[in-house]
Motif scaffolding. Structure first.
Motif, mmCIF file in Angstrom:
data_model
loop_
_atom_site.group_PDB
_atom_site.id
_atom_site.type_symbol
_atom_site.label_atom_id
_atom_site.label_comp_id
_atom_site.label_asym_id
_atom_site.label_seq_id
_atom_site.Cartn_x
_atom_site.Cartn_y
_atom_site.Cartn_z
ATOM 1 N N MET A 1 0.656 -3.255 -19.687
ATOM 2 C CA MET A 1 0.754 -2.085 -18.822
ATOM 3 C C MET A 1 1.184 -2.478 -17.404
ATOM 4 N N ASP A 2 0.836 -3.686 -16.972
ATOM 5 C CA ASP A 2 1.227 -4.139 -15.637
ATOM 6 C C ASP A 2 2.738 -4.143 -15.470
ATOM 7 N N VAL A 3 3.450 -4.476 -16.530
ATOM 8 C CA VAL A 3 4.914 -4.500 -16.458
ATOM 9 C C VAL A 3 5.453 -3.079 -16.338
ATOM 10 N N LEU A 4 4.870 -2.138 -17.091
ATOM 11 C CA LEU A 4 5.263 -0.734 -16.947
ATOM 12 C C LEU A 4 5.057 -0.263 -15.510
ATOM 13 N N HIS A 5 3.942 -0.653 -14.928
ATOM 14 C CA HIS A 5 3.642 -0.284 -13.540
ATOM 15 C C HIS A 5 4.728 -0.787 -12.603
ATOM 16 N N ARG A 6 5.047 -2.082 -12.697
ATOM 17 C CA ARG A 6 5.994 -2.656 -11.741
ATOM 18 C C ARG A 6 7.394 -2.093 -11.924
ATOM 19 N N VAL A 7 7.813 -1.878 -13.160
ATOM 20 C CA VAL A 7 9.143 -1.323 -13.411
ATOM 21 C C VAL A 7 9.220 0.108 -12.872
ATOM 22 N N ALA A 8 8.188 0.900 -13.084
ATOM 23 C CA ALA A 8 8.186 2.278 -12.583
ATOM 24 C C ALA A 8 8.264 2.298 -11.060
ATOM 25 N N ALA A 9 7.452 1.458 -10.410
ATOM 26 C CA ALA A 9 7.442 1.433 -8.948
ATOM 27 C C ALA A 9 8.806 1.029 -8.400
ATOM 28 N N PRO B 1 0.800 -1.226 0.000
ATOM 29 C CA PRO B 1 0.000 0.000 0.000
ATOM 30 C C PRO B 1 0.833 1.277 0.000
ATOM 31 N N GLN B 2 2.148 1.171 -0.082
ATOM 32 C CA GLN B 2 2.986 2.371 -0.094
ATOM 33 C C GLN B 2 2.706 3.202 -1.341
ATOM 34 N N ILE B 3 2.863 4.506 -1.219
ATOM 35 C CA ILE B 3 2.466 5.433 -2.281
ATOM 36 C C ILE B 3 3.231 5.170 -3.581
ATOM 37 N N GLN B 4 4.458 4.665 -3.469
ATOM 38 C CA GLN B 4 5.253 4.396 -4.675
ATOM 39 C C GLN B 4 4.616 3.309 -5.537
ATOM 40 N N ASN B 5 3.802 2.462 -4.939
ATOM 41 C CA ASN B 5 3.101 1.421 -5.694
ATOM 42 C C ASN B 5 1.713 1.858 -6.131
ATOM 43 N N ILE B 6 1.278 3.002 -5.649
ATOM 44 C CA ILE B 6 -0.062 3.502 -5.984
ATOM 45 C C ILE B 6 -0.006 4.503 -7.135
ATOM 46 N N ILE B 7 1.024 5.330 -7.163
ATOM 47 C CA ILE B 7 1.123 6.387 -8.184
ATOM 48 C C ILE B 7 0.987 5.849 -9.614
ATOM 49 N N PRO B 8 1.651 4.737 -9.999
ATOM 50 C CA PRO B 8 1.543 4.281 -11.395
ATOM 51 C C PRO B 8 0.138 3.895 -11.829
ATOM 52 N N THR B 9 -0.742 3.582 -10.876
ATOM 53 C CA THR B 9 -2.092 3.139 -11.255
ATOM 54 C C THR B 9 -2.845 4.222 -12.022
ATOM 55 N N SER B 10 -2.611 5.483 -11.675
ATOM 56 C CA SER B 10 -3.349 6.564 -12.339
ATOM 57 C C SER B 10 -2.816 6.855 -13.737
ATOM 58 N N PHE B 11 -1.614 6.394 -14.055
ATOM 59 C CA PHE B 11 -1.029 6.637 -15.375
ATOM 60 C C PHE B 11 -1.252 5.463 -16.332
ATOM 61 N N PHE B 12 -1.287 4.244 -15.786
ATOM 62 C CA PHE B 12 -1.363 3.057 -16.645
ATOM 63 C C PHE B 12 -2.678 2.302 -16.529
ATOM 64 N N GLY B 13 -3.592 2.772 -15.673
ATOM 65 C CA GLY B 13 -4.863 2.080 -15.499
ATOM 66 C C GLY B 13 -4.702 0.706 -14.885
ATOM 67 N N THR B 14 -3.738 0.557 -13.990
ATOM 68 C CA THR B 14 -3.419 -0.734 -13.382
ATOM 69 C C THR B 14 -3.882 -0.756 -11.935
ATOM 70 N N THR B 15 -3.505 -1.805 -11.201
ATOM 71 C CA THR B 15 -3.817 -1.920 -9.776
ATOM 72 C C THR B 15 -2.528 -2.126 -8.995
ATOM 73 N N ALA C 1 5.501 13.494 -17.333
ATOM 74 C CA ALA C 1 6.127 14.031 -18.534
ATOM 75 C C ALA C 1 6.263 12.998 -19.648
ATOM 76 N N MET C 2 6.396 11.702 -19.284
ATOM 77 C CA MET C 2 6.793 10.712 -20.276
ATOM 78 C C MET C 2 5.922 9.466 -20.349
ATOM 79 N N SER C 3 4.863 9.382 -19.560
ATOM 80 C CA SER C 3 4.078 8.147 -19.545
ATOM 81 C C SER C 3 3.494 7.826 -20.925
ATOM 82 N N ASP C 4 3.066 8.845 -21.672
ATOM 83 C CA ASP C 4 2.516 8.596 -23.016
ATOM 84 C C ASP C 4 3.568 7.953 -23.916
ATOM 85 N N THR C 5 4.809 8.427 -23.806
ATOM 86 C CA THR C 5 5.899 7.845 -24.596
ATOM 87 C C THR C 5 6.129 6.391 -24.206
#
Length: 463
Positions: A398-406, A161-175, A382-386
């Motif tokens: 997209m799940d992989v993008l989420h985990r790598v970003a976190a 539940p840490q914020i670093q794992n929550i932030i990517p959800t709003s950019f990639f539509g993940t959980t 700045a770069m999520s669309d790219t």
């Protein structure tokens, strides 16, 4: 030139932190120096309306958490709960496994939703007692806590539940449960690599005849004749904090539905309630209060005579730690507004591989700003669309993008000027010179695990 201004500001602040100078003084000096070299007329407005605003925003949100966390940790220390748990753990697994035990306690707390800043205050008394009894150098405590609280449970484990794992959800539509297998692989690599490194450091110190250390600061002060508690009773406040944090997180949105207001006779108009943006903070505060009450219920007679002085010391430490981190937050806000920072962001967009580019961008910006969540937010905004376009072209979920970003956000964010690092060292009474080398080694292991996870995905296709 713009890039070198940003690099110089960052280098100055890192050097000042490493040399032991106050970050509260050096962070605004570094930030305003960069602004002076970029746009001299903007120094005063940027200081008042950007640096100070960001600094105060951090204090507004997190100062109560720092205060309650410090009081909670002090009561754990004064009550003798820390000593009871340490003695039980040593009897169960042996003094030589102190490092493993502290890492696991930190991991359980952070995965349970407890803020990493609170974990530092709560776990330090246990760690100090256990390392002292195990004759392990105190200087290894920051690296041990960093491994347990700042790495795999913050970013890699699915569902954290840490914020670093929550932030990517709003950019990639993940959980928060995105890419569970890759997250487990990354967590295992970081955990095993970190434990191996810290045990190697312990063994070298033991071979050299180095013990816990002398002439140390901020040592926990548990009286020798303090009452002994059953380990389960002593462990209860930590469990209460984790469980209460979970339930308050569920209840607070029900108590304060969207659009609610508070009306008081002295207010000219109703006060709007922003519960959605405060749930995590309010839940942690309520959980810590519940934990403090739990300690006092079982040990009030033990701590009563030391409660006034102990609470004063706790508040002093919390104020210093929170202001250090707030100054870092203000520094990051100013640096992110400079043209040199935009040059870095644009250069990072040019990396062709979407996963590698994302990992480098997030960890680099987290390092520059000194904040995992701040650097990741800037990078993804700045770069999520790219990243998304590149991933779709390569067939990457997209799940992989989420985990790598976190995971990448918890890599190079822990440079010497990072607020959590400065807080950790302040609480433990150690300096960058004494302990930062071990924190940096854990940082390198955590960063390497991100790229290992990317390789695992490309080689096996698992998510």
């Amino acid at each position: 030139m713009d890039f070198f201004i940003v690099a110089a500001a960052l280098g100055f602040l890192m050097l000042a932190a490493y040399r032991g100078y106050s970050v509260i003084l050096c962070a605004p000096l570094a930030a305003m120096g960069a602004v002076l070299l970029t746009a001299p007329s903007a120094v005063a407005p940027v200081f008042s309306d950007l640096f100070m605003v960001r600094m105060v925003e951090f204090a507004k949100l997190y100062l109560p958490v720092f205060l309650l966390g410090a009081v909670f940790g002090k009561l754990i220390e004064l009550s003798g709960f820390s000593r009871s748990i340490v003695q039980a753990v040593i009897g169960l697994i042996g003094a030589r496994r102190a490092i493993m035990a502290i890492v696991l306690v930190c991991a359980l707390l952070t995965y349970g939703g407890v803020s990493l800043f609170v974990v530092v205050f709560a776990v330090y008394p246990f760690a100090a007692e256990m390392f002292r009894q195990g004759h392990i150098p105190k200087r290894l405590i920051p690296g041990t806590i960093a491994l347990g609280a700042f790495t795999f449970t913050m970013t890699a484990l699915p569902g954290t539940p840490q914020i670093q794992n929550i932030i990517p959800t709003s950019f990639f539509g993940t959980t928060a449960w995105s890419a569970p297998w890759l997250g487990l692989v990354g967590a295992a690599l970081t955990f095993c690599g970190g434990i191996a490194y810290l045990e190697w450091r312990r063994a070298r110190a033991a071979a050299a005849g180095e013990g816990y250390g002398t002439d140390l600061r901020n040592e926990p002060d548990t009286p020798e004749d303090v009452r002994s508690y059953h380990p389960l009773v002593a462990l209860l406040p930590l469990v209460v904090v984790g469980v209460a944090n979970y339930f308050f997180t569920q209840w607070i949105p029900l108590w304060y539905p969207p659009g609610g207001t508070v009306e008081l006779a002295g207010l000219p108009e109703p006060l709007p309630i922003d519960a959605e943006g405060r749930v995590a903070i309010w839940a942690v505060m309520a959980a810590l209060l519940t934990g403090i009450v739990t300690i006092l219920l079982f040990s009030f007679r033990t701590v009563a005579s030391q409660l006034a002085e102990g609470s004063r010391n706790a508040v002093s430490g919390a104020l210093l730690a929170s202001m250090n981190t707030a100054a870092e937050y203000g520094f990051g806000g100013v640096i992110a507004a400079l043209p040199g920072f935009l040059l870095v962001a644009e250069a990072l967009k040019a990396i062709p591989d979407p996963l590698v580019g994302e990992a480098i961008a997030v960890t680099a910006l987290a390092g520059i700003t000194g904040s995992a969540s701040g650097g990741m937010s800037i990078a993804l905004a700045a770069m999520s669309d790219t990243f998304i376009q590149g991933a779709q072209a390569a067939g990457i979920p997209m799940d992989v993008l989420h985990r790598v970003a976190a995971m990448a956000s918890g890599g190079m964010d822990t440079l010497p000027h990072n607020g959590a690092v400065i807080t950790l060292l302040a609480v433990t009474g150690l300096t960058h010179r004494q302990s930062y080398g071990d924190i940096f080694a854990i940082t390198l292991i955590s960063t390497a695990s991100v790229f290992a996870v990317i390789a695992v995905h490309y080689l096996t296709g698992i998510v």
